[in-house]
Design a protein around this motif. Structure first.
Motif, PDB file in Angstrom:
ATOM      1  N   ASP A   1     -62.803  52.545  57.840  1.00  0.00           N
ATOM      2  CA  ASP A   1     -64.142  53.266  58.245  1.00  0.00           C
ATOM      3  C   ASP A   1     -64.518  54.279  59.416  1.00  0.00           C
TER       4      ASP A   1
ATOM      5  N   ALA B   1     -64.114  52.456  62.945  1.00  0.00           N
ATOM      6  CA  ALA B   1     -65.659  52.047  62.465  1.00  0.00           C
ATOM      7  C   ALA B   1     -65.771  50.393  62.441  1.00  0.00           C
ATOM      8  N   SER B   2     -64.619  50.089  61.852  1.00  0.00           N
ATOM      9  CA  SER B   2     -65.656  48.203  61.171  1.00  0.00           C
ATOM     10  C   SER B   2     -63.657  47.890  61.876  1.00  0.00           C
TER      11      SER B   2
ATOM     12  N   GLU C   1     -66.558  41.216  59.095  1.00  0.00           N
ATOM     13  CA  GLU C   1     -66.184  42.586  58.987  1.00  0.00           C
ATOM     14  C   GLU C   1     -67.688  43.064  60.443  1.00  0.00           C
ATOM     15  N   LEU C   2     -66.634  42.288  60.714  1.00  0.00           N
ATOM     16  CA  LEU C   2     -66.950  43.485  62.249  1.00  0.00           C
ATOM     17  C   LEU C   2     -67.361  44.367  63.152  1.00  0.00           C
ATOM     18  N   ARG C   3     -68.412  45.302  63.824  1.00  0.00           N
ATOM     19  CA  ARG C   3     -68.453  46.931  63.732  1.00  0.00           C
ATOM     20  C   ARG C   3     -67.846  46.725  66.007  1.00  0.00           C
ATOM     21  N   PRO C   4     -67.030  47.369  66.802  1.00  0.00           N
ATOM     22  CA  PRO C   4     -67.463  47.447  67.812  1.00  0.00           C
ATOM     23  C   PRO C   4     -68.575  47.495  68.675  1.00  0.00           C
TER      24      PRO C   4
ATOM     25  N   THR D   1     -70.401  40.464  59.230  1.00  0.00           N
ATOM     26  CA  THR D   1     -70.401  39.706  58.188  1.00  0.00           C
ATOM     27  C   THR D   1     -69.335  38.918  57.069  1.00  0.00           C
TER      28      THR D   1
ATOM     29  N   ARG E   1     -64.586  46.396  48.641  1.00  0.00           N
ATOM     30  CA  ARG E   1     -65.648  45.742  49.917  1.00  0.00           C
ATOM     31  C   ARG E   1     -66.963  44.648  49.744  1.00  0.00           C
TER      32      ARG E   1
END
Length: 311
Positions: free
Chosen positions: A157, A160-161, A174-177, A183, A222
């Protein structure tokens, strides 16, 4: 297949930071891989200049890599984890300089990525965390990967991911900075049994998981749906994975050893010897450049990829 995969190789000069490979002009259609450069190290870079000023050429001692492991590539920036010295190096391919990233952990399980802002992401497997370093070497961020056994990660992304593979449970998180929300995605294999998630790469819409025990690469949506399994009967001992924007899947195989190109109309393979490497320890791809790390010869070979429409 093999004769069209690689352009002819010329002799390279020795004893320089960047050894150019001079390929012969291809006959007929363009080969998939054309040798570009052979990088064996570089001159230590001077302190970073003030903002807006051009970078200075290397003025320090020449440092040669001994056993490059994980690598990452974006534009003219190349990250190299030298397993012998335990140091992470950032190379500027334009200036032919290198600089060490202090405090970056380097070990057999290290994985690397370069973000859109050229920040360096480093997977610290023993500590189960991801570290982000600025271009000047400052530590910007630390993210925990959770209780999983991380085996690799990929940026998705547009950065972003972060997709972090779990070797033991054949899944990824899945991590978001920003906010570090996580998740967990467990692939729904159906008839395609997934035995491991040993490396991960992100395509435009799909996730690619390297399953070493099965000798396959799984293309997964995904949401976890397994869409296809690649490499059956071809991959013997796959050790590294990379995917380009055209969703061509590059897999380094310790058996042979060889490089396999999958997810194309006609899968292709080439022996490591033809690529002038002895052991492909890691792969990285950016736009139309493919990088191969050779930990036995202490070098990183760069190839130009044939243009191909995105799938």
């Amino acid at each position: 297949m093999r004769r069209r995969l690689l352009a002819g190789l010329g002799l390279a000069a020795a004893g320089c930071a960047d050894e150019p490979l001079r390929p012969a002009a291809p006959r007929g259609d363009e080969p998939l891989l054309t040798p570009w450069r052979n990088v064996i190290g570089g001159f230590l870079a001077p302190p970073a200049p003030a903002f807006g000023l051009p970078a200075k050429p290397g003025s320090g001692a020449f440092v040669k890599w001994i056993a490059p492991g994980a690598i990452a590539l974006r534009g003219m920036d190349l990250l190299v984890a030298d397993l012998a010295s335990g140091r992470l190096w950032r190379a500027d391919l334009g200036a032919q300089t290198i600089s060490a990233i202090a405090g970056a952990p380097v070990g057999p399980g290290t994985a690397l990525a370069l973000g859109p802002d050229l920040s360096a992401w480093v997977l610290d497997v023993p500590a189960r965390q991801l570290l982000r370093f600025a271009r000047d070497g400052r530590l910007l961020q630390t993210l925990r990967t959770g209780p999983a056994s991380p085996s690799g990660f990929a940026l998705a992304d547009g950065g972003a991911s972060l997709l972090v593979a779990d070797a033991g449970l054949a899944q990824w998180s899945e991590l978001r900075p920003v906010g570090a929300l996580a998740t967990t995605v467990l692939p729904r294999a159906g008839e395609r049994r997934i035995t491991g998630s040993d490396a991960i790469a992100a395509g435009r819409e799909s996730v690619y998981l390297l399953d070493r025990a099965a000798g396959r690469v799984h293309r997964v949506a995904r949401d976890g749906r397994v869409l296809a399994s690649l490499g059956e009967g071809v991959l013997q001992q796959p050790v590294a994975l990379a995917v380009d924007r055209a969703e061509r899947v590059f897999v380094a195989d310790a058996q042979g050893p060889a490089l396999h190109v999958l997810n194309t109309a006609r899968p292709e393979s080439v022996a490591a010897e033809a690529l002038r490497v002895q052991q492909i320890g890691a792969l990285a791809v950016d736009e139309r450049t493919l990088a191969l790390a050779d930990r036995l010869l202490g070098q990183v070979q760069l190839f130009t990829l044939r243009a191909e429409a995105a799938r």
